[in-house]
Design a protein around this motif. Structure first.
Motif, PDB file in Angstrom:
ATOM      1  N   SER A 272       0.750  -1.122   0.042  1.00  0.00           N
ATOM      2  CA  SER A 272      -0.103   0.035  -0.083  1.00  0.00           C
ATOM      3  C   SER A 272       0.818   1.133   0.008  1.00  0.00           C
ATOM      4  O   SER A 272       0.659   2.165  -0.762  1.00  0.00           O
ATOM      5  CB  SER A 272      -0.976  -0.213   1.211  1.00  0.00           C
ATOM      6  N   LEU A 273       1.904   1.171   0.644  1.00  0.00           N
ATOM      7  CA  LEU A 273       2.878   2.220   0.740  1.00  0.00           C
ATOM      8  C   LEU A 273       3.617   2.818  -0.638  1.00  0.00           C
ATOM      9  O   LEU A 273       3.773   3.776  -0.920  1.00  0.00           O
ATOM     10  CB  LEU A 273       4.023   2.280   1.890  1.00  0.00           C
ATOM     11  N   LEU A 274       3.715   1.573  -1.058  1.00  0.00           N
ATOM     12  CA  LEU A 274       4.503   1.636  -2.400  1.00  0.00           C
ATOM     13  C   LEU A 274       3.553   2.206  -3.385  1.00  0.00           C
ATOM     14  O   LEU A 274       3.925   3.123  -4.361  1.00  0.00           O
ATOM     15  CB  LEU A 274       5.009   0.126  -2.915  1.00  0.00           C
ATOM     16  N   ALA A 275       2.469   1.684  -3.396  1.00  0.00           N
ATOM     17  CA  ALA A 275       1.351   2.094  -4.355  1.00  0.00           C
ATOM     18  C   ALA A 275       1.100   3.859  -4.018  1.00  0.00           C
ATOM     19  O   ALA A 275       1.173   4.644  -5.049  1.00  0.00           O
ATOM     20  CB  ALA A 275      -0.017   1.697  -4.290  1.00  0.00           C
ATOM     21  N   ASN A 276       0.926   4.062  -2.947  1.00  0.00           N
ATOM     22  CA  ASN A 276       0.583   5.583  -2.535  1.00  0.00           C
ATOM     23  C   ASN A 276       2.008   6.400  -2.892  1.00  0.00           C
ATOM     24  O   ASN A 276       1.719   7.531  -3.200  1.00  0.00           O
ATOM     25  CB  ASN A 276       0.480   5.642  -0.895  1.00  0.00           C
ATOM     26  N   ALA A 277       3.202   5.737  -2.766  1.00  0.00           N
ATOM     27  CA  ALA A 277       4.208   6.633  -3.185  1.00  0.00           C
ATOM     28  C   ALA A 277       4.593   6.914  -4.495  1.00  0.00           C
ATOM     29  O   ALA A 277       4.841   7.770  -5.127  1.00  0.00           O
ATOM     30  CB  ALA A 277       5.770   5.690  -2.677  1.00  0.00           C
ATOM     31  N   THR A 278       3.770   6.012  -5.483  1.00  0.00           N
ATOM     32  CA  THR A 278       3.902   6.056  -6.638  1.00  0.00           C
ATOM     33  C   THR A 278       2.790   7.258  -6.996  1.00  0.00           C
ATOM     34  O   THR A 278       2.954   7.855  -8.159  1.00  0.00           O
ATOM     35  CB  THR A 278       3.347   4.639  -7.449  1.00  0.00           C
ATOM     36  N   VAL A 279       1.764   7.082  -6.445  1.00  0.00           N
ATOM     37  CA  VAL A 279       0.921   8.140  -6.740  1.00  0.00           C
ATOM     38  C   VAL A 279       1.434   9.571  -6.290  1.00  0.00           C
ATOM     39  O   VAL A 279       1.097  10.648  -7.091  1.00  0.00           O
ATOM     40  CB  VAL A 279      -0.806   7.957  -5.918  1.00  0.00           C
ATOM     41  N   LEU A 280       2.352   9.604  -5.529  1.00  0.00           N
ATOM     42  CA  LEU A 280       2.867  10.966  -4.986  1.00  0.00           C
ATOM     43  C   LEU A 280       3.669  11.600  -5.999  1.00  0.00           C
ATOM     44  O   LEU A 280       3.803  12.863  -5.972  1.00  0.00           O
ATOM     45  CB  LEU A 280       3.516  10.630  -3.834  1.00  0.00           C
ATOM     46  N   HIS A 281       3.977  10.705  -6.981  1.00  0.00           N
ATOM     47  CA  HIS A 281       4.760  11.403  -8.264  1.00  0.00           C
ATOM     48  C   HIS A 281       3.744  12.421  -8.657  1.00  0.00           C
ATOM     49  O   HIS A 281       4.529  13.306  -9.626  1.00  0.00           O
ATOM     50  CB  HIS A 281       5.404  10.239  -9.099  1.00  0.00           C
ATOM     51  N   ARG A 282       2.514  12.285  -8.809  1.00  0.00           N
ATOM     52  CA  ARG A 282       1.518  13.053  -9.742  1.00  0.00           C
ATOM     53  C   ARG A 282       0.546  13.761  -8.736  1.00  0.00           C
ATOM     54  O   ARG A 282      -0.442  14.229  -8.845  1.00  0.00           O
ATOM     55  CB  ARG A 282       0.613  12.112 -10.333  1.00  0.00           C
ATOM     56  N   VAL A 283       1.305  14.139  -7.463  1.00  0.00           N
ATOM     57  CA  VAL A 283       0.484  14.943  -6.150  1.00  0.00           C
ATOM     58  C   VAL A 283      -0.095  16.232  -6.724  1.00  0.00           C
ATOM     59  O   VAL A 283      -0.884  16.776  -6.452  1.00  0.00           O
ATOM     60  CB  VAL A 283       1.359  15.007  -5.096  1.00  0.00           C
ATOM     61  N   THR A 284       0.707  16.786  -7.968  1.00  0.00           N
ATOM     62  CA  THR A 284       0.347  18.197  -8.361  1.00  0.00           C
ATOM     63  C   THR A 284      -0.915  17.855  -9.295  1.00  0.00           C
ATOM     64  O   THR A 284      -1.604  18.959  -9.404  1.00  0.00           O
ATOM     65  CB  THR A 284       1.429  18.659  -9.133  1.00  0.00           C
ATOM     66  N   LEU A 294      -4.856  10.761   0.159  1.00  0.00           N
ATOM     67  CA  LEU A 294      -3.805   9.951   0.233  1.00  0.00           C
ATOM     68  C   LEU A 294      -2.777  10.077   1.173  1.00  0.00           C
ATOM     69  O   LEU A 294      -1.976   9.206   1.624  1.00  0.00           O
ATOM     70  CB  LEU A 294      -3.110  10.618  -1.269  1.00  0.00           C
ATOM     71  N   LEU A 295      -2.505  11.387   1.716  1.00  0.00           N
ATOM     72  CA  LEU A 295      -1.859  11.711   2.898  1.00  0.00           C
ATOM     73  C   LEU A 295      -2.308  10.833   3.864  1.00  0.00           C
ATOM     74  O   LEU A 295      -1.432  10.286   4.840  1.00  0.00           O
ATOM     75  CB  LEU A 295      -1.602  13.048   3.262  1.00  0.00           C
ATOM     76  N   HIS A 296      -3.526  10.776   4.235  1.00  0.00           N
ATOM     77  CA  HIS A 296      -4.325  10.076   5.465  1.00  0.00           C
ATOM     78  C   HIS A 296      -3.809   8.594   5.465  1.00  0.00           C
ATOM     79  O   HIS A 296      -3.697   7.912   6.337  1.00  0.00           O
ATOM     80  CB  HIS A 296      -5.446  10.534   5.503  1.00  0.00           C
ATOM     81  N   ASP A 297      -3.943   8.024   4.098  1.00  0.00           N
ATOM     82  CA  ASP A 297      -3.890   6.804   3.875  1.00  0.00           C
ATOM     83  C   ASP A 297      -2.313   6.459   4.314  1.00  0.00           C
ATOM     84  O   ASP A 297      -1.781   5.269   4.875  1.00  0.00           O
ATOM     85  CB  ASP A 297      -3.956   6.261   2.465  1.00  0.00           C
ATOM     86  N   VAL A 298      -1.186   7.308   3.843  1.00  0.00           N
ATOM     87  CA  VAL A 298       0.052   6.986   4.113  1.00  0.00           C
ATOM     88  C   VAL A 298       0.338   7.169   5.598  1.00  0.00           C
ATOM     89  O   VAL A 298       1.150   6.536   5.996  1.00  0.00           O
ATOM     90  CB  VAL A 298       0.895   8.138   3.496  1.00  0.00           C
ATOM     91  N   GLN A 299      -0.470   8.051   6.214  1.00  0.00           N
ATOM     92  CA  GLN A 299      -0.231   8.208   7.755  1.00  0.00           C
ATOM     93  C   GLN A 299      -0.569   6.799   8.451  1.00  0.00           C
ATOM     94  O   GLN A 299      -0.057   6.489   9.338  1.00  0.00           O
ATOM     95  CB  GLN A 299      -0.777   9.327   8.342  1.00  0.00           C
ATOM     96  N   ASP A 300      -1.785   6.385   7.930  1.00  0.00           N
ATOM     97  CA  ASP A 300      -2.430   5.240   8.925  1.00  0.00           C
ATOM     98  C   ASP A 300      -1.662   3.982   8.438  1.00  0.00           C
ATOM     99  O   ASP A 300      -1.462   3.208   9.079  1.00  0.00           O
ATOM    100  CB  ASP A 300      -3.856   5.157   8.132  1.00  0.00           C
ATOM    101  N   GLU A 301      -1.137   3.656   7.082  1.00  0.00           N
ATOM    102  CA  GLU A 301      -0.388   2.494   6.770  1.00  0.00           C
ATOM    103  C   GLU A 301       0.964   2.581   7.564  1.00  0.00           C
ATOM    104  O   GLU A 301       1.375   1.617   7.945  1.00  0.00           O
ATOM    105  CB  GLU A 301      -0.105   2.670   5.354  1.00  0.00           C
ATOM    106  N   THR A 302       1.600   3.893   7.559  1.00  0.00           N
ATOM    107  CA  THR A 302       2.811   3.889   8.570  1.00  0.00           C
ATOM    108  C   THR A 302       2.858   3.467   9.900  1.00  0.00           C
ATOM    109  O   THR A 302       3.652   2.981  10.534  1.00  0.00           O
ATOM    110  CB  THR A 302       3.607   5.502   8.372  1.00  0.00           C
ATOM    111  N   ARG A 303       1.425   4.222  10.393  1.00  0.00           N
ATOM    112  CA  ARG A 303       1.278   4.076  11.845  1.00  0.00           C
ATOM    113  C   ARG A 303       1.022   2.481  11.980  1.00  0.00           C
ATOM    114  O   ARG A 303       1.506   1.797  12.953  1.00  0.00           O
ATOM    115  CB  ARG A 303      -0.089   4.535  12.087  1.00  0.00           C
ATOM    116  N   GLU A 304       0.301   1.856  11.001  1.00  0.00           N
ATOM    117  CA  GLU A 304      -0.120   0.483  11.273  1.00  0.00           C
ATOM    118  C   GLU A 304       1.071  -0.326  10.981  1.00  0.00           C
ATOM    119  O   GLU A 304       1.527  -1.471  11.689  1.00  0.00           O
ATOM    120  CB  GLU A 304      -1.182  -0.106  10.127  1.00  0.00           C
ATOM    121  N   LEU A 305       2.351  -0.042  10.279  1.00  0.00           N
ATOM    122  CA  LEU A 305       3.642  -0.678   9.915  1.00  0.00           C
ATOM    123  C   LEU A 305       4.226  -0.669  11.388  1.00  0.00           C
ATOM    124  O   LEU A 305       4.865  -1.395  11.685  1.00  0.00           O
ATOM    125  CB  LEU A 305       4.269  -0.184   8.762  1.00  0.00           C
ATOM    126  N   ALA A 306       4.304   0.562  11.959  1.00  0.00           N
ATOM    127  CA  ALA A 306       5.089   1.011  13.046  1.00  0.00           C
ATOM    128  C   ALA A 306       4.437  -0.104  14.295  1.00  0.00           C
ATOM    129  O   ALA A 306       5.357  -0.500  14.944  1.00  0.00           O
ATOM    130  CB  ALA A 306       5.035   2.384  13.523  1.00  0.00           C
TER     131      ALA A 306
END
Length: 482
Positions: A272-284, A294-306
């Motif tokens: 999931s983080l890899l997919a979100n990182a890919t999307v971040l390339h087109r954040v603009t 997207l940022l909320h997803d990244v935070q949730d996945e990072t928190r879950e991973l930690a």
């Protein structure tokens, strides 16, 4: 030199020492008794000869009263009318008198003359009556045992000798037999030692082979069905070694399962983080709402991973981390865990404890109760009633009013990474109850899961009764709110 050869040599040495000691004592005892009997015969002959001389002297005095002994007979030992020897028959004693001046006088026996030593001359000249000396001599090609006895009053001495060739021959044969028996005992002891060493070292050799295999390539081959046998130190070592290998195999299998399960669980948030990182390339190119999601997803996945990594570390340390054991009051442990859960979730926790004290790890037990409470708070989302903690005689049970546990899930809820179908949409990694299981097992207890009467789940663990301490207070009730 191998251990087996050392055992054989040790047994042979011990057998030889014992055989030589017993043989030497036997030989000396037999020799002493034989020569004691020979000496007794010599003394008896001497006494009989002396009495015969005295009797003949008395008879001579009666026949010629008033006449002196020297006047009646020119011989140094008058009155000794002994028969001439009939030949050198073996065993016939040799009788000889020794005059005061040391001159030998043959009386009887196969020898013409016995050698007179300085000690014999001294006895004949000035010895007390009955004083004697025993020696061994060689005469006429034979060995003799010679007893010289003083007559006293300057009357000379008597010598009695008996041939001991046959006695020496018997004793020499006995010595040869003892030597043969000693060698035989030594060989038998060596063979027995080698056989016994083989039985002992066979088990040690197997242990050495397994240890060498483990040290060489790290592979552990363990066969629990292979008999060990023996109640001696080697048998106990083999049993302990097999038990140790079993634990190593079990620990390695558990480690492999943990790595496999952890890799499986880590794959989802990482993907999931890899997919979100890919999307971040087109954040603009994203709308503000899409960027927030997207940022909320990244935070949730990072928190879950930690959180997953923390639980993995906690799980790995639960079985191997050594914590100091001390008296622990379970009610106080439950209250601390309840206050922490209240601060995190805002859920009230009602503690009903009997005040018993157990011997164990305070941190581990608090972690186990806390995981049970957090699990109950996660499933009991209503929040209308407080979560209950029931503690009796080392048994801790946490009850909630959530959906409960399905019958097919009760035997698996404590497995690592297991999540029931009803829990797949909820946060968590499936390790909380597995940690509870390991902590309970470390305290000699067990875990349990079931349905609460009236709805909900009842999940808990026990502590071994051998860990219960007599310092148990009255029942206490409390509700954690801060």
């Amino acid at each position: 030199m191998s251990l087996r050869s050392r055992f054989a040599l040790a047994f042979a040495a011990v057998g030889a020492v014992v055989a030589v000691t017993v043989g030497a004592l036997s030989y000396l005892t037999a020799s002493d008794r034989v020569f004691a009997e020979v000496d007794r015969t010599l003394r008896s002959t001497t006494v009989a000869l002396t009495r015969g001389m005295e009797k003949r002297q008395e008879q001579s005095q009666e026949q010629a009263p008033g006449a002196g002994l020297a006047a009646r007979s020119p011989a140094p030992f008058p009155g000794l009318d002994l028969p001439a020897p009939e030949g050198g028959e073996e065993g016939q004693p040799v009788l000889q008198a020794v005059a005061r001046d040391g001159m030998p006088i043959r009386l009887s026996g196969p020898l013409e003359k016995l050698p007179v030593s300085d000690a014999a001359r001294a006895l004949a000249a000035s010895g007390r009556a009955g004083q004697s000396v025993t020696t061994e001599i060689d005469a006429g090609g034979h060995s003799y045992r010679l007893l010289t006895t003083a007559l006293g009053e300057s009357r000379g001495a008597l010598q009695v000798a008996v041939q001991v060739d046959q006695t020496r021959h018997v004793l020499a044969g006995m010595a040869r037999q003892i030597a043969v028996v000693t060698v035989a005992v030594m060989l038998v002891a060596a063979a027995a030692g080698r056989l016994l060493a083989g039985r002992i070292t066979r088990r040690l050799a197997r242990l050495a082979e397994v240890a060498e295999a483990v040290s060489t390539d790290g592979r552990v081959t363990y066969d629990a069905t292979q008999p060990v046998g023996g109640r001696d130190e080697v048998g106990r070592l083999s049993t302990s070694f097999n038990r140790m290998l079993g634990r190593i195999v079990a620990a390695r299998e558990a480690q492999e399962r943990l790595v496999h399960d952890a890799a499986h669980e880590l794959r989802t948030p990482l993907t999931s983080l890899l997919a979100n990182a890919t999307v971040l390339h087109r954040v603009t190119e994203l709308s503000p709402g899409s960027r927030d999601r997207l940022l909320h997803d990244v935070q949730d996945e990072t928190r879950e991973l930690a959180h997953l990594v923390d639980e993995l570390v906690e799980l790995a340390l639960a079985g191997g981390h050594e914590e100091t054991e001390e008296p622990v009051e379970l009610a106080e442990v439950a209250r601390r865990a309840a206050r922490r859960v209240y601060r995190r979730t805002g859920r009230l926790v009602h503690v009903d404890a009997d005040g018993c004290v157990v011997r164990g790890s305070s941190q581990g037990l608090e972690r186990a109760v806390g995981n049970l409470l957090e699990n109950a708070a996660k499933f009991d989302t209503d929040g209308g009633e407080p979560i209950e903690v029931h503690i009796r005689r080392g048994a801790v049970t946490v009850r909630d009013r959530g959906p409960g546990i399905a019958a097919e899930d009760t035997s698996r809820v404590f497995d690592r990474f297991y999540r029931a179908d009803s829990a797949r949409g909820l946060p968590g990694s499936g390790l909380g109850l597995a940690i509870v299981h390991d902590i309970a097992e470390a305290h000699g207890g067990a875990v349990s899961a079931g349905t609460r009467p009236g709805g909900g789940a009842a999940v808990g663990f026990t502590v071994s009764r051998s860990r219960l301490l007599p310092a148990c207070g009255p029942r206490t009730k409390a509700a954690a709110t801060d």
